[in-house]
Design a protein around this motif. Sequence first.
Motif, PDB file in Angstrom:
ATOM      1  N   ALA A   1      36.185  30.839  42.268  1.00  0.00           N
ATOM      2  CA  ALA A   1      36.971  31.403  43.369  1.00  0.00           C
ATOM      3  C   ALA A   1      37.601  30.280  44.166  1.00  0.00           C
ATOM      4  O   ALA A   1      37.063  29.172  44.248  1.00  0.00           O
ATOM      5  CB  ALA A   1      36.100  32.259  44.273  1.00  0.00           C
TER       6      ALA A   1
ATOM      7  N   GLN B   1      39.023  32.633  49.079  1.00  0.00           N
ATOM      8  CA  GLN B   1      38.266  33.783  48.592  1.00  0.00           C
ATOM      9  C   GLN B   1      36.786  33.656  48.952  1.00  0.00           C
ATOM     10  O   GLN B   1      36.159  34.614  49.398  1.00  0.00           O
ATOM     11  CB  GLN B   1      38.448  33.918  47.080  1.00  0.00           C
ATOM     12  CG  GLN B   1      39.851  34.345  46.673  1.00  0.00           C
ATOM     13  CD  GLN B   1      40.069  34.273  45.173  1.00  0.00           C
ATOM     14  OE1 GLN B   1      39.595  33.351  44.511  1.00  0.00           O
ATOM     15  NE2 GLN B   1      40.788  35.248  44.631  1.00  0.00           N
TER      16      GLN B   1
ATOM     17  N   THR C   1      31.611  36.697  43.032  1.00  0.00           N
ATOM     18  CA  THR C   1      32.957  36.380  42.575  1.00  0.00           C
ATOM     19  C   THR C   1      33.168  36.710  41.112  1.00  0.00           C
ATOM     20  O   THR C   1      34.290  36.970  40.680  1.00  0.00           O
ATOM     21  CB  THR C   1      33.243  34.887  42.787  1.00  0.00           C
ATOM     22  OG1 THR C   1      32.240  34.117  42.097  1.00  0.00           O
ATOM     23  CG2 THR C   1      33.203  34.537  44.273  1.00  0.00           C
TER      24      THR C   1
ATOM     25  N   ALA D   1      36.304  41.550  43.653  1.00  0.00           N
ATOM     26  CA  ALA D   1      36.553  40.234  43.053  1.00  0.00           C
ATOM     27  C   ALA D   1      36.888  40.381  41.564  1.00  0.00           C
ATOM     28  O   ALA D   1      37.736  41.187  41.193  1.00  0.00           O
ATOM     29  CB  ALA D   1      35.355  39.324  43.292  1.00  0.00           C
TER      30      ALA D   1
END
Length: 386
Positions: free
Chosen positions: A129, A133, A288, A309
């Motif tokens: 990520a 994020q 993630t 995600a």
Amino acid sequence: MTNSSGGQTPNRTNPLRTLFLSENIGGHATMHRGIQANIEKDERVVARFLNVPAMGRVRRVAAAQIPGLARMDLDLQALRGQLALSYNANRLLNLSSGTYDILHAYTQHSVLLSTKVLRAGPSVVSTDASGDQVARLLPYRDATSWTDRQSPLRHRFEQPVWDSATLVVTKSEWAARSLREDYGIGSDRLRVIPMGIDVPSELPERVAPARPVITFIGRSLRRKGGQQLLDIHRSRWADRVDLHLVTKESVEPGPGLFVHNDFSPGDARLPGLLARTTVFAFPSDVDTFGYAVLEAMAAAVAVVARRSAAVPEIVVEGETGLLTDGSDASLIASVEKLLDDPGLAHRMGEAGRARALSKYNAELTTAALVEVLLEAKDVFDARVGS
């Protein structure tokens, strides 16, 4: 000959000496076990793994929350912790100078203070990520209106990492999108490899439990959805379904509730637990990528996960599992759909295993990573020679 990182410049008859700098925690440890087990089979590279040490007292102090500011996400706690981690990693890299031909760093946070090292020789930085994020997906705190306002400060440390790396790898299109749009990384330097796990060639014999079994794996409960699942179980399923929580948190025991506090990544007991699991529930909004989801799919267990995600890239809605919107109603409906239709759960489990074998098998994804390492070496050498 030597390159500017102090390493030898190999020809194609010599293996590429690769240093893997790793944040070896949680799902990262699962990923690196897969890489380590498979890269040893590839004669094109010789790999050495350098794990950033676990958080000690100095890093804990550096990353401590500041009362008052922490509640508003104004204490820069995550960034301070990342810089402390990178400080330790940079010391290790300096000690390793001259011992490798190419550096692979995972993630960008391990090299925030090592951009000179990245520029000095061939380097690949991989991530699950972007910093923007990650800032919204911390498992121990909620994002606030101040979180996004700190983006320019995060970029001040993170952007030089992306600019200095020879090539960049993300594990998902979700992460790649942010790197392209928020950090300006062009497709000429960006690669997507869904770094997988070791998918077992054979599974333990499935065990038919006396009651349906729901399994959850997550170090923490609240933001990973374990608490939501637990509350629903207590109010709705306890009299007919067993819930197994694999977590480090302390949970009050109750009817149909089994808590496993002593599992570790790669635990030998996990295949046995998954072999008697009816539904793997993972309503996390902070993961993630979701290696726990991949482990369940590899074990042929139907998955119910939150649409968050990169998880929708892993779980194919209606084929390998079901995705929820995060609400109790959505989670209940999805889990009960599979509990009430064992045939559907079985078909989704088998489809999930097939997907894990074809797309998320570490043997395949590690080979793809080696190709990127070789490419990065050629790109860097061409740049230096031009």
